[in-house]
Design a protein around this motif. Structure first.
Motif, PDB file in Angstrom:
ATOM      1  N   GLY A  76       0.851  -1.305  -0.244  1.00  8.44           N
ATOM      2  CA  GLY A  76       0.220  -0.074  -0.033  1.00  8.44           C
ATOM      3  C   GLY A  76       1.050   1.328   0.065  1.00  8.44           C
ATOM      4  O   GLY A  76       2.024   1.070   0.064  1.00  8.44           O
ATOM      5  N   GLU A  77       0.238   2.347   0.096  1.00 10.79           N
ATOM      6  CA  GLU A  77       0.818   3.708  -0.144  1.00 10.79           C
ATOM      7  C   GLU A  77       1.711   3.919   1.073  1.00 10.79           C
ATOM      8  O   GLU A  77       3.024   4.546   0.654  1.00 10.79           O
ATOM      9  N   LYS A  78       1.493   3.598   2.245  1.00 13.56           N
ATOM     10  CA  LYS A  78       2.412   3.978   3.476  1.00 13.56           C
ATOM     11  C   LYS A  78       3.582   3.403   3.520  1.00 13.56           C
ATOM     12  O   LYS A  78       4.609   3.981   3.614  1.00 13.56           O
ATOM     13  N   SER A  80       5.000   2.155   0.608  1.00 19.42           N
ATOM     14  CA  SER A  80       5.698   2.975  -0.526  1.00 19.42           C
ATOM     15  C   SER A  80       6.446   4.372   0.038  1.00 19.42           C
ATOM     16  O   SER A  80       7.578   4.543  -0.489  1.00 19.42           O
ATOM     17  N   ASN A  81       5.533   4.894   0.638  1.00 20.21           N
ATOM     18  CA  ASN A  81       5.994   6.423   0.803  1.00 20.21           C
ATOM     19  C   ASN A  81       7.106   6.355   2.165  1.00 20.21           C
ATOM     20  O   ASN A  81       8.194   7.088   1.815  1.00 20.21           O
TER      21      ASN A  81
END
Length: 857
Positions: A76-78, A80-81
């Motif tokens: 998910g995005e978190k 990846s960030n």
């Protein structure tokens, strides 16, 4: 059909590529033991940090943005960030986040890191040692820097481009790193080796122009000031290719066309053709266009000046060949702050906010009609005028030199003149005086001005010892050029001396076995503090002893003393202009001789008194820096005269002259009588002396300066029977220093010959000198000003006016260098070659070396 097939193939290729990318990305997120479940939500139970890193786990976790108890989707995005943030830190060479365990909706994460290696040592080979530190600083190759591929690539590209710009087109740069082994530090560290192979500078074999019919290749090559093709007879400009210089010269080519009316000329392309590793050919393709002429030129918006007045400054007539470069200069010449142009015309009468724009209104039949559109605005007045940077010099010393005062109408010439006057004071670095405009207010018509100055050492000390004049010579000299006599009794003012009021105080003591000299001088440039009237005073006493050939020492019983005092006033004039100064002084010297019989002094025992009045007129408008003027001129003419005693003292000098001529100096009694007669003739000196000196400074290019000069001097007598005095005579030749001869003579520099060798034993009564000097600065910094010079000069002295021939001169040429340091003054050395023989000889003099102390010319 073909298009349909192509579309099917393209879609198939795109779908295959997307599938491959998805497959690769999915595999990156696969843990070592557990695969990520697509899009499943977890609560982070624990985060561990592994790998080769020197950062603490807490630091890494905090910086990643992930934290225990946080709900995340994996993948998910978190997550990846977090990876992106860690990459953006530029601290790691490898970053992975693994899901090591997942149970009951809880996730156990592992952040695996490998630190980037740090830079340990940098070795640069292939260049001079002095250049290495500069390159390390420019490329930020400091110890401890993180060594990334980007750093290596950037360093290599920067150095390659740097040397290519300097003409090393074949330069090669390699950057290698090696891991530091046996290192007690746990961090990964590497050493960097940068090897630079500049090769030789590429020379230009030929410059080829294509498309030029109106202007010849020769004219276009001449327009290129910095880029030249190979020519064996050229000395000053070499044929090396420098990219930035070449780009500037391309602009100069277009300017040359514009000067000849071809305003549409352009360079289509320029190409470098490599002939071999050492030479190239430059191909320049041109499009000349048509030649234009000026049509009608009209002025719009002018009310302060009439069209006729503006045309007289623009100086462009209808029908003249169109010259865009000259038109730009006639409107605003940026290369000359005091140029005669329209912008300066307005700005010198207060119109600081004026704008002048040339606009082409018609170009029919290759004839260009122009409108010069002028927006005059309000006249500008100075509101506040301030100075900053004067830590030692008192404000009133600076403000009295300002030509720009609050409430005064703005004039550009006054700003330029103020900069010059502050530079001429000698208290500030002339190269760093900057006028800064502040708080422009076109609506109110006001502007503030702030002058920035940088103090430099205004005091000089001379403490030296050496051998010369037959023995050891010791010198102690102190010169305080920004003295404050009013603070002389204030203890707190000694830092280390009272200073800041612009006064000059000098003390000098010099002694050897054969002479002693003591001098004191003081000057106040603004007597009373309200007007530029300079008061100067000096007091001196010298002793000189003859050489005793038996004891090889000074004979103290055979001495010659001079005691002198002078007082002078110099006033700055306003007519014809305020560059003129009128000076007047009264001086008295007492000459006392005891057993001092030489060829010049026929009365070995006796005295002479010299009471004289000197009046001089001088003008100096040299530009800014008194050490290295870049323009302007200076000249002075003076007359020094005594009272005509022979008109009133009732002495028959004709009879004395006839008696002297009848005596034989080889006879002892006659020689004694000759001394008595000369004592009578010279007890009070009677003479007049006229001198002229002029110097002109012309800028050739940038700071390359030609200084041309001429000098003339004549010593005469009111009464020919009384004769010309044995003092105040001219001795020419050498370095221009006194050479320890303290008998009242005036020494004139002429390099390439021994000191005072071009005059008779008694000295000349008339002389002239011509000089030409080419100067170029090595540095004009505040701590030291250094410039090199080459010179041509010639001069001669004559015993009487009947023998005077201004073209019968001794000639010389040579090279030299000057070094000015505020604490020690001007020092230098010259190597001069005399092309003519010394008096009484037949062979040319040849080479002489001269050491220069102080400003001689």
């Amino acid at each position: 059909m073909n298009n349909l097939a192509n579309n099917i193939l393209l879609k198939t290729y795109i779908n295959s590529l997307l599938f491959a990318l998805i497959f690769i990305f999915s595999n990156i997120l696969i843990a070592q033991e557990t695969k990520f479940n697509n899009g499943k939500s977890y609560v982070i139970e624990d985060i561990t940090v592994t790998g080769n890193t020197s950062f603490s786990s807490q630091t890494v976790i905090t910086y990643s943005g992930l934290k225990k108890g946080q709900t995340v989707v994996i993948p998910g995005e978190k997550v990846s960030n977090a990876i992106k943030k860690l990459w953006n830190s530029n601290l790691f060479s490898s970053i992975d986040i693994y899901l090591t365990k997942a149970e009951d909706g809880k996730a156990f994460l592992e952040i695996n890191l490998i630190d980037l290696p740090e830079l340990n040592n940098v070795t640069i080979e292939g260049i001079k040692k002095s250049k290495k530190e500069i390159l390390i600083k420019e490329n930020k190759l400091d110890k401890g820097a993180k060594v990334t591929e980007n750093l290596i690539t950037t360093t290599r590209n920067y150095l390659t481009n740097k040397y290519k710009k300097e003409g090393y087109l074949n330069s090669k740069v390699t950057v290698n790193t090696s891991e530091v082994t046996n290192d007690s530090i746990e961090k990964s560290r590497v050493n960097m080796l940068v090897y630079i192979d500049k090769g030789e500078k590429v020379k230009i074999d030929k410059i080829v122009f294509n498309g030029n019919e109106k202007l010849s290749d020769k004219k276009l090559r001449k327009a290129m000031k910095n880029t030249k093709q190979k020519n064996p007879i050229r000395i000053l400009k070499r044929s090396k290719y420098i990219r930035n210089d070449f780009k500037e010269d391309l602009v100069s080519i277009i300017d040359k066309y514009k000067e000849n009316g071809y305003r549409d000329a352009r360079i289509i392309s320029d190409t470098i053709i490599k002939k071999d590793d050492k030479t190239i050919t430059l191909n320049i393709n041109l499009e000349e266009g048509e030649q234009y002429k000026f049509g009608k030129i009209t002025f719009v918006g002018n009310s302060v000046y009439t069209d006729q007045q503006l045309h007289s400054v623009l100086r462009i007539k209808e029908g003249a060949t169109y010259n865009g470069v000259e038109l730009r200069k006639r409107i605003a010449d940026d290369s000359k702050p005091d140029a005669v142009d329209l912008t300066n015309m307005y700005q010198d009468t207060g119109y600081l906010f004026s704008t002048i724009n040339p606009v082409e209104v018609s170009a029919d039949g290759n004839v260009i009609d122009m409108e010069i559109r002028i927006s005059e605005g309000k006249p500008a007045y100075f509101n506040n005028v301030t100075v900053k940077g004067n830590d030692k010099t008192n404000d009133h010393v600076i403000y009295r030199e300002l030509r720009t005062k609050p409430g005064q109408l703005y004039r550009k010439s006054n700003v330029i003149r103020t900069v010059r006057e502050l530079g001429q004071l000698g208290f500030f670095d002339a190269q760093q005086i900057t006028p800064d405009f502040k708080n422009f207010n076109p609506n109110e018509g006001t502007v503030d001005m702030e002058y920035s100055v940088v103090e430099r050492g205004a005091s000089q000390i001379e403490l030296q010892g050496g051998y010369g004049g037959g023995g050891f010579i010791g010198t102690l000299g102190l010169s305080f050029n920004n003295f404050s006599i009013k603070d002389i009794f204030k203890k707190e003012a000694y830092k280390p001396i009272p200073s800041g009021d612009g006064q000059k105080l000098a003390l000098r003591l010099q002694a050897s076995r054969f002479f002693q000299t003591y001098s004191f001088s003081f000057s106040e440039p603004w007597l009373g503090g309200k007007r530029p009237v300079q008061l100067s005073t000096s007091l001196s006493h010298t002793k000189q002893f003859l050489y005793d050939p038996v004891s090889r020492n000074a004979d103290k019983d055979r001495r010659f003393n001079i005691t002198g005092i002078s007082v002078g006033l110099a006033k700055r004039l306003s007519v014809p202009d305020d560059y003129f100064t009128l000076s007047q002084s009264v001086s008295f010297q007492h000459y006392d001789l005891k057993n001092y019989n030489t060829g010049l002094f026929t009365f070995g025992n006796g005295y002479s008194n010299n009471l004289s009045y000197t009046v001089g007129l001088s003008r100096s408008n040299t530009y800014t820096d008194p050490i290295y003027p870049t323009g302007g001129s200076s000249f002075s003419i003076s007359a020094k005269m005594s009272f005509p005693y022979s008109l009133f003292n009732n002495v028959d000098y004709k009879a004395l002259k006839e008696e002297r001529e009848s005596l034989d100096p080889r006879d002892t009694d006659d020689f004694t009588r000759i001394g008595e007669i000369d004592q009578e003739r010279y007890n009070w000196l009677e003479f007049y002396k006229v001198k002229f000196k002029g110097d002109w400074y012309t800028k050739i290019v940038e700071n390359l300066i030609i200084k041309s000069g001429v000098e003339f001097g004549f010593l005469g007598a009111y009464n020919n029977d009384r004769g010309i005095i044995p003092f105040e005579r001219f001795f020419i030749g050498g370095d221009g220093l006194g050479n320890y001869s303290l008998d009242g003579r005036e020494v004139i520099q002429l390099r390439g010959y021994p000191n005072q060798s071009l005059s008779s034993q008694d000295g000349g009564t008339i002389y002239n000198k011509f000089s030409l000097e080419l100067r170029y600065p090595i540095t004009l910094g505040a701590q030291a000003k250094i410039y090199a010079l080459g010179f041509l000069e010639g001069g001669a002295s004559f015993d009487n006016f009947r023998d005077y021939n201004p073209f019968d001169i001794s000639r010389s040429a040579g090279l030299g260098i000057r070094i000015f340091m505020p604490a020690f003054g001007l020092l230098g050395i010259d190597f001069g070659h005399g092309f003519d023989a010394l008096p009484g000889q037949t062979m040319k003099n040849g080479w002489e070396t001269h050491f220069i102390i102080g400003q001689q010319f």
